[in-house]
Scaffold this motif. Structure first.
Motif, PDB file in Angstrom:
ATOM      1  N   LEU A 124       0.807  -0.892   0.178  1.00  0.00           N
ATOM      2  CA  LEU A 124      -0.065   0.543  -0.265  1.00  0.00           C
ATOM      3  C   LEU A 124       0.899   1.092  -0.334  1.00  0.00           C
ATOM      4  CD1 LEU A 124      -2.423   1.632   0.484  1.00  0.00           C
ATOM      5  CD2 LEU A 124      -2.157   0.885   2.789  1.00  0.00           C
ATOM      6  N   ALA A 125       2.195   1.086   0.877  1.00  0.00           N
ATOM      7  CA  ALA A 125       2.601   2.583   0.467  1.00  0.00           C
ATOM      8  C   ALA A 125       3.466   3.012  -0.714  1.00  0.00           C
ATOM      9  CB  ALA A 125       3.890   2.153   2.165  1.00  0.00           C
ATOM     10  N   LEU A 126       4.255   1.563  -0.993  1.00  0.00           N
ATOM     11  CA  LEU A 126       4.461   1.485  -2.650  1.00  0.00           C
ATOM     12  C   LEU A 126       3.117   2.207  -3.928  1.00  0.00           C
ATOM     13  CD1 LEU A 126       7.046   0.733  -4.354  1.00  0.00           C
ATOM     14  CD2 LEU A 126       6.078  -1.324  -4.634  1.00  0.00           C
ATOM     15  N   ALA A 127       2.244   1.756  -3.507  1.00  0.00           N
ATOM     16  CA  ALA A 127       1.405   1.913  -4.302  1.00  0.00           C
ATOM     17  C   ALA A 127       0.550   3.874  -3.968  1.00  0.00           C
ATOM     18  CB  ALA A 127      -0.150   1.975  -4.595  1.00  0.00           C
ATOM     19  N   ALA A 128       0.638   4.161  -3.174  1.00  0.00           N
ATOM     20  CA  ALA A 128       0.540   5.514  -2.576  1.00  0.00           C
ATOM     21  C   ALA A 128       1.603   6.210  -2.987  1.00  0.00           C
ATOM     22  CB  ALA A 128      -0.191   5.443  -0.736  1.00  0.00           C
ATOM     23  N   LEU A 129       2.307   5.871  -2.418  1.00  0.00           N
ATOM     24  CA  LEU A 129       3.737   6.612  -2.725  1.00  0.00           C
ATOM     25  C   LEU A 129       3.912   7.073  -4.321  1.00  0.00           C
ATOM     26  CD1 LEU A 129       5.686   8.703  -2.110  1.00  0.00           C
ATOM     27  CD2 LEU A 129       7.573   6.964  -1.734  1.00  0.00           C
ATOM     28  N   ASN A 130       3.951   6.385  -4.945  1.00  0.00           N
ATOM     29  CA  ASN A 130       3.679   5.854  -6.136  1.00  0.00           C
ATOM     30  C   ASN A 130       2.952   6.408  -7.111  1.00  0.00           C
ATOM     31  OD1 ASN A 130       3.124   5.033  -9.146  1.00  0.00           O
ATOM     32  ND2 ASN A 130       4.943   4.920  -9.177  1.00  0.00           N
ATOM     33  N   THR A 131       1.942   6.660  -6.667  1.00  0.00           N
ATOM     34  CA  THR A 131       0.650   8.156  -6.865  1.00  0.00           C
ATOM     35  C   THR A 131       0.342   8.670  -6.947  1.00  0.00           C
ATOM     36  OG1 THR A 131      -1.455   5.614  -7.039  1.00  0.00           O
ATOM     37  CG2 THR A 131      -2.283   7.814  -6.623  1.00  0.00           C
ATOM     38  N   ALA A 132       1.267   9.447  -5.521  1.00  0.00           N
ATOM     39  CA  ALA A 132       0.800  11.049  -5.489  1.00  0.00           C
ATOM     40  C   ALA A 132       2.377  11.721  -6.005  1.00  0.00           C
ATOM     41  CB  ALA A 132       2.215  10.436  -3.907  1.00  0.00           C
TER      42      ALA A 132
END
Length: 260
Positions: free
Chosen positions: A62-70
């Motif tokens: 989730l952290a990886l996906a959220a940071l990539n999205t941000a």
């Protein structure tokens, strides 16, 4: 000469090692945090091992996906045109901040305050909502990009149609002017004028085409613009100078800004 070859080999090896590290480190960095989260879920919450592993993996993914999205949304906002919609990068960064809070709770706070173990499971429904929010942000951003691309294509088609109409009108005016300049013996006295007018029309069309390319993609490189137009980079630089002198184009912090 041998010294230079050795230095070159060492430099190449260093570059390759750095490239491998740059690719591998981001995937290895979450492992210690995942281990700490899984250990905390197992020991402090008393959940089964397989649940602890799943919880740790879910949190880090989730952290990886959220940071990539941000970062993707922030990059889009940095290069978007004034007429393009703004992406909610702050929402994605908020999810990243939420991840940090949950990770600290599970890896540090529970060890210091074990009594909070009864309340800690409440964070996992929030993580589920955060995961859904990330999916929604990415889905909306794909739709946003498609919409922007469609609008740009429509504007480009409209400009092309307008330029075609203007060129037809200009040719009509040119033919009329040539007809009026026929000399008494029936020969054209303005052959040179016709050639100059044709060259100017061709340059004007290229300038308009370059403005379209830079307007649709303000961060496009000169080389890419030259390839799209089928001309040399030096010619593109010349056209850019002419457009800047005419006040129709200028550079800003995020690329090119076109003034119609």
């Amino acid at each position: 000469m041998g010294r230079l070859d050795i230095d070159g080999l060492l430099a190449a090896a260093e570059e390759n090692a750095t490239a491998v590290a740059a690719r591998g480190a981001p995937w290895l960095a979450p492992l210690p945090t995942a281990y700490a989260v899984g250990r905390s879920v197992y020991h402090n919450l008393g959940w089964p091992v397989w649940v602890a592993v799943v919880a740790a993996a879910a949190l880090e993914l989730l952290a990886l996906a959220a940071l990539n999205t941000a970062l993707s949304l922030r990059a889009y906002n940095a290069r978007r045109r004034a007429s393009d919609p703004t992406a909610p990068a702050a929402a994605a960064f908020g999810i990243v901040a939420g991840y940090l809070a949950v990770a600290l709770l599970l890896t540090v706070v529970l060890d210091v305050f074990p009594s909070l173990a009864r309340l800690a499971p409440a964070v996992f429904p929030g993580l589920s909502l955060a995961g859904v929010a990330v999916l929604a942000l990415r889905h909306d951003h794909r739709a946003r990009l498609d919409s922007v691309q469609a609008e740009r294509a429509e504007r480009q088609a409209q400009r092309q149609a307008q330029r075609q109409a203007e060129r037809q009108a200009a040719r009509q005016v040119e033919r009329q002017a040539l007809t009026e300049n026929v000399s008494k013996n029936g020969a054209f006295d303005t052959q040179s004028d016709r050639l100059q007018a044709g060259k100017k029309a061709a340059v004007d069309n290229r300038l308009d085409a370059l403005l379209d390319i830079l307007g649709d993609n303000p961060t496009v490189s000169v080389a890419a613009a030259a390839r799209q137009m089928g001309i040399s980079r030096q010619t593109v630089y010349t056209y850019i100078g002419q457009l800047e002198s005419a006040g129709r184009l200028r550079r800003n912090g995020s690329g090119w800004e076109v003034s119609r």
